[in-house]
Design an enzyme around this catalytic site. Structure first.
Site, mmCIF file in Angstrom:
data_model
loop_
_atom_site.group_PDB
_atom_site.id
_atom_site.type_symbol
_atom_site.label_atom_id
_atom_site.label_comp_id
_atom_site.label_asym_id
_atom_site.label_seq_id
_atom_site.Cartn_x
_atom_site.Cartn_y
_atom_site.Cartn_z
ATOM 1 N N TYR A 157 48.256 38.040 34.802
ATOM 2 C CA TYR A 157 46.961 38.115 35.506
ATOM 3 C C TYR A 157 47.158 37.783 36.988
ATOM 4 C CZ TYR A 157 42.085 37.012 36.673
ATOM 5 O OH TYR A 157 40.839 36.975 37.268
ATOM 6 N N LYS A 161 46.462 40.208 40.267
ATOM 7 C CA LYS A 161 45.464 39.878 41.288
ATOM 8 C C LYS A 161 46.101 39.732 42.670
ATOM 9 C CE LYS A 161 41.851 40.187 38.830
ATOM 10 N NZ LYS A 161 40.802 41.145 39.184
#
Ligand SMILES: NC(=O)c1ccc[n+]([C@@H]2O[C@H](COP(=O)([O-])OP(=O)(O)OC[C@H]3O[C@@H](n4cnc5c(N)ncnc54)[C@H](OP(=O)(O)O)[C@@H]3O)[C@@H](O)[C@H]2O)c1
Length: 254
Positions: A157, A161
């Site tokens: 993740y 990002k």
């Protein structure tokens, strides 16, 4: 005076959380909304709420990690409203919390494709449509995770990002001459289904709240106001920025 009168805004991940709040706020500010996600019932409910409040909205169902969705959601916006002025590429998944050695290549690829691949595909089809219309504003939703804070067990993740921020900066310089601004929004912990998944026990929630100088999570509506700033002409001299709306995570050490 409404900030987005006459504009068409495509918002991904609009069936829930921050994307849903953006759709309602942007509609209240006069934008025509194209709400995108996979769950049709949730999108239809959102469209009802927006139209009952006097706004203008339609929805498009699809998986944003697929190139066909990225292309056809833009075509749909152009066919339905005749333009694409704003895109908020917000859809994402958190993935399972696990140490790096336990992440399979399939899990890694799924998270990267959903969060970063969808941003690339969004830009690939949104930018030509905006260029043809004389300009626009692209907003990518990133996160404090992978930027101001390294969180254990969230490496895929975080990488996705952080990648969104690099993409934002490259596209901002690539598209400035076309009158297209490209910015990233970095929310702090936000009280949405994803935020609740990340902090699923009272203890975890208290830990996450305490990361913030403000000692609380954001509401999705608070983050939507920051997205509105980036999407609208209020931020007309900003491009390539990573805007923190993080409740002070970046300055908090206690
Ligand atoms: N909540 C937080 O604490 C927090 C903090 C920092 C950053 N963020 C970022 O903020 C953004 C919004 O998160 P949120 O908290 O509002 O999450 P959320 O409530 O879980 O909403 C996620 C949205 O993304 C959509 N989505 C997920 N995968 C998709 C796919 N493959 N295709 C199409 N749509 C997809 C979901 O819709 P369907 O399931 O209907 O497809 C849903 O509408 C994300 O980019 C997230 O990384 C959140």
């Amino acid at each position: 005076m409404k900030q987005l009168s006459g504009k068409t805004a495509l918002i991904t991940g609009a069936s829930s959380g921050i994307g849903r709040a953006c759709a309602k706020l942007f509609a209240a500010q006069g934008a025509n909304i194209v709400a995108v996600a996979r769950r049709e019932n949730e999108l239809q409910q959102l469209i009802r709420e927006i139209t009952e409040a006097g706004g203008s909205a339609t929805c498009f169902c699809g998986d944003v990690s697929e190139e066909n969705t990225a292309r056809t959601m833009v075509d749909y916006s152009l066919d339905y409203f005749g333009a694409l002025d704003i895109a908020v590429n917000n859809a994402a998944i958190l993935g399972k919390s696990q140490p790096v050695e336990e992440i399979t290549m399939a899990e890694w690829t799924h998270i990267i494709n959903t969060n970063l691949g969808s941003a690339f595909l969004g830009a690939k089809y949104q930018i030509p449509a905006m260029r043809a219309g004389g300009g626009g504003s692209l907003v990518f939703v990133s996160s404090f995770v992978g930027y101001t804070l390294g969180m254990p067990h969230m490496s895929a993740y975080a990488a996705s990002k952080a990648g969104v921020i690099g993409l934002t900066k490259a596209l901002a310089s690539e598209c400035a001459a076309d009158n297209i601004r490209v910015n990233a929004l970095l929310p702090g912990g936000t009280d949405t289904p994803m935020g609740q998944e990340a902090a699923s026990t009272a203890e975890a929630r208290s830990f996450v709240e305490n990361l913030h100088a403000l000692k609380r999570l954001a509401s999705p509506e608070e983050i939507a106001h920051s997205a509105l700033y980036l999407a609208s002409s209020s931020s007309s001299f900003s491009t390539g920025i990573a805007l923190l709306a993080d409740g002070g995570i970046s300055v908090s050490r206690i």
